[in-house]
Enzyme design. Structure first.
Site, PDB file in Angstrom:
ATOM      1  N   CYS A  48      -5.731  -2.735   2.687  1.00  0.00           N
ATOM      2  CA  CYS A  48      -5.603  -2.614   4.145  1.00  0.00           C
ATOM      3  C   CYS A  48      -6.866  -3.075   4.872  1.00  0.00           C
ATOM      4  O   CYS A  48      -7.238  -4.238   4.830  1.00  0.00           O
ATOM      5  CB  CYS A  48      -5.226  -1.175   4.503  1.00  0.00           C
ATOM      6  SG  CYS A  48      -4.638  -0.977   6.209  1.00  0.00           S
TER       7      CYS A  48
ATOM      8  N   GLU B 192       0.833  -1.207   0.000  1.00  0.00           N
ATOM      9  CA  GLU B 192       0.000   0.000   0.000  1.00  0.00           C
ATOM     10  C   GLU B 192       0.866   1.255   0.000  1.00  0.00           C
ATOM     11  O   GLU B 192       1.803   1.369   0.786  1.00  0.00           O
ATOM     12  CB  GLU B 192      -0.902  -0.002   1.230  1.00  0.00           C
ATOM     13  CG  GLU B 192      -1.795   1.223   1.350  1.00  0.00           C
ATOM     14  CD  GLU B 192      -2.605   1.236   2.631  1.00  0.00           C
ATOM     15  OE1 GLU B 192      -3.535   2.052   2.726  1.00  0.00           O
ATOM     16  OE2 GLU B 192      -2.299   0.433   3.549  1.00  0.00           O
TER      17      GLU B 192
ATOM     18  N   LYS C  21      -9.499   2.359  -3.269  1.00  0.00           N
ATOM     19  CA  LYS C  21     -10.084   1.928  -2.000  1.00  0.00           C
ATOM     20  C   LYS C  21     -11.454   2.558  -1.786  1.00  0.00           C
ATOM     21  O   LYS C  21     -11.630   3.762  -1.942  1.00  0.00           O
ATOM     22  CB  LYS C  21      -9.136   2.293  -0.851  1.00  0.00           C
ATOM     23  CG  LYS C  21      -9.549   1.710   0.500  1.00  0.00           C
ATOM     24  CD  LYS C  21      -8.519   2.030   1.577  1.00  0.00           C
ATOM     25  CE  LYS C  21      -8.878   1.364   2.894  1.00  0.00           C
ATOM     26  NZ  LYS C  21      -7.914   1.688   3.962  1.00  0.00           N
TER      27      LYS C  21
END
Length: 515
Positions: A388, A267, A336
């Site tokens: 994540c 990430e 995301k």
């Protein structure tokens, strides 16, 4: 004074509730003592027996404080390291978070005592799992949700793991609560039959572990290299450290170009705006293509808004070196969707940002990507991606899953949480996603835990935390659809609805019998 009378005192039960709640943390990684989940739930259900609604509500709150106070204390690490506030305030913030999450266990205990005041079998074996399912749903939904520490995750190595491909982690949690309730009933009413049923519920799912809901494709096995840069969080967004960071990832990657068709960086491995790194990205794209490798990397995307409204920022994944030459904006990307409050966006931004560094962290103004996005394609494989925290959201991962998905992918940066238990809990939940959907999962992180996970949730390979190295592993893709992948949470909610109706019927009949 007898022990029985002593245990009737409310303050004693409140203290025991704290203890049993804290025991629940031992069920999760890195401890992995799965029976602790049953012990913890047994304590909650037994301590709320023969209590008024008000007393049971307080006991439920205390139990929640024990669980969340011990289980999410890792939040303190990031607040104290990067929040820029006094220690006392940091501690208060962690307590407030635990107290907020405890409102849901408080609601559970209060509703259970209100609807089912007597210690009946249906209160403990049916009503309790139903109400727990409802309050856990609320915890994972209200204020964007925080579904951390669901007890079903404790069974990733336990006897109930075979339930995951059928009903998901919620189904395992439901059965754990039913088992705990039956054990409480067996002890309280001295009914051996209830204990036998509880044991059967625990052991009968064991053969389900042997069912292989997927089909491996060994002829398509592929070498994958995941680079763990181990970049300190204090350096992550420092412009002066940008060149050093990029050089670290490039140097660690070079030996695997041409050797591993798929290379993965974690990430925001490139901690800069994508358009500002066009030269670097074009160079990497050409280098990868020349060596017959492809790269997946995390990066920040900034999209210009019309009419001078500035930019929208996205926490993104892009693919380099594959079929198409890199040219911004590429279509083969993922942004995301589920953002972390205060870490990736700030509620009441204009009010909170000036108060403390905690509310003004670097790159905390992201926008959401779409809820459902197409899989990433790389080297002829399809990857369902999650960034994540998103890997914790089973329903979202399932909704993005496709029958043609070859691998699950999650990239993360757990450097925020240092040497705490947080990254291990995060890793455990990622393993459950692989088990639920019957696909290998690739987990690339900045400082650990970087690993390849098999389609049954087993760890294929991993490298130590806080080291700068590369995990090279050969992973076999799979095909096939698990029942959970096909139907999602619908079967679990149908079960909850039917048993919930039965609970209401019993509660109403019990009240009418009184009168």
């Amino acid at each position: 004074m007898s022990i029985a009378l002593f245990l009737q005192r409310q303050w004693v039960r409140a203290l025991l509730a704290l203890f049993f709640g804290a025991c629940g943390t031992l069920a999760y990684s890195p401890f992995d003592h799965w029976p602790a989940a049953i012990v913890s739930l047994f304590g909650l259900l037994s301590l709320t027996l023969n209590r008024t609604t008000k007393q049971a509500t307080f006991i439920g709150f205390c139990w929640g404080m024990g669980l969340f106070g011990s289980g999410i204390n890792w939040v303190y690490v990031s607040i104290s390291e990067f929040g820029g506030m006094p220690t006392a305030i940091n501690i208060v913030l962690v307590i407030l978070l635990a107290a907020y999450l405890s409102l849901y266990t408080m609601l559970f205990a209060g509703l259970l005592a209100r609807l089912c005041p007597k210690a009946t079998w249906w209160r403990l074996a049916i009503a309790a799992p139903v109400l727990w399912q409802l309050t856990e749903f609320l915890r994972g939904w209200v204020l964007t949700g925080f579904p951390w520490l669901q007890f079903g995750y404790s069974q990733i190595n336990g006897p109930l793991r075979g339930i995951a491909p059928l009903l998901g982690v919620d189904g395992i949690t439901f059965i754990l609560m039913a088992i705990s309730g039956l054990l409480v009933y067996a002890c309280y009413q001295r009914r051996i039959v209830a204990a036998i049923i509880a044991l059967a519920l625990l052991l009968l799912p064991w053969p389900l572990r042997q069912i292989q809901w997927f089909t491996p494709e060994p002829e398509r096995a592929v070498n994958i290299a995941m680079v763990q840069g181990n970049i300190a969080q204090s350096m992550k967004w420092d412009p002066k450290a940008l060149i050093t960071t990029l050089q670290i990832y490039l140097d660690e990657t070079r030996p695997f170009m041409g050797k591993a068709p798929i290379i993965i960086w974690p990430e925001s491995a490139i901690p800069d705006i994508e358009t500002d790194q066009n030269t670097f990205l074009t160079m990497i794209d050409g280098l990868m293509r020349a060596n017959h490798s492809s790269l997946i990397t995390g990066i920040v995307d900034a999209k210009r808004q019309p009419e001078g409204q500035g930019y929208q920022f996205f926490n993104s994944i892009i693919v380099l070196g594959d079929k198409d030459t890199y040219q911004y904006p590429t279509r083969n990307r993922y942004s995301k969707h589920h953002l972390v409050p205060f870490g990736e966006y700030v509620p009441l931004e204009s009010l909170l940002r000036p108060l403390a560094p905690l509310f003004n962290l670097p790159m905390s103004s992201f926008n959401r990507g779409d809820y459902v996005q197409p899989p990433l394609t790389i080297a002829g494989f399809n990857l369902t991606a999650a960034i994540c925290y998103e890997i914790v959201l089973g329903q979202q991962v399932r909704d993005n899953f496709r029958p043609e998905t070859d691998f699950l992918l999650t990239i993360s940066n757990d450097a925020w949480f240092g040497h705490s238990i947080g990254p291990w809990q995060h890793f455990q939940m990622a393993r459950m996603r692989a088990l639920e959907l019957g696909r290998p999962l690739l987990r690339s992180t900045n400082n650990g835990i970087t690993a390849a996970i098999g389609p049954s949730g087993e760890i294929l390979a991993q490298i130590p935390q806080f080291t700068q190295q590369v995990l090279e592993v050969k992973v076999t893709p799979t095909t096939g659809i698990t029942p959970y992948a096909r139907f999602g949470s619908w079967p679990m909610w149908i079960i909850t609805l039917v048993l919930g109706a039965f609970t209401l019927y019993c509660a109403i009949r019990g009240r009418s019998d009184k009168h």
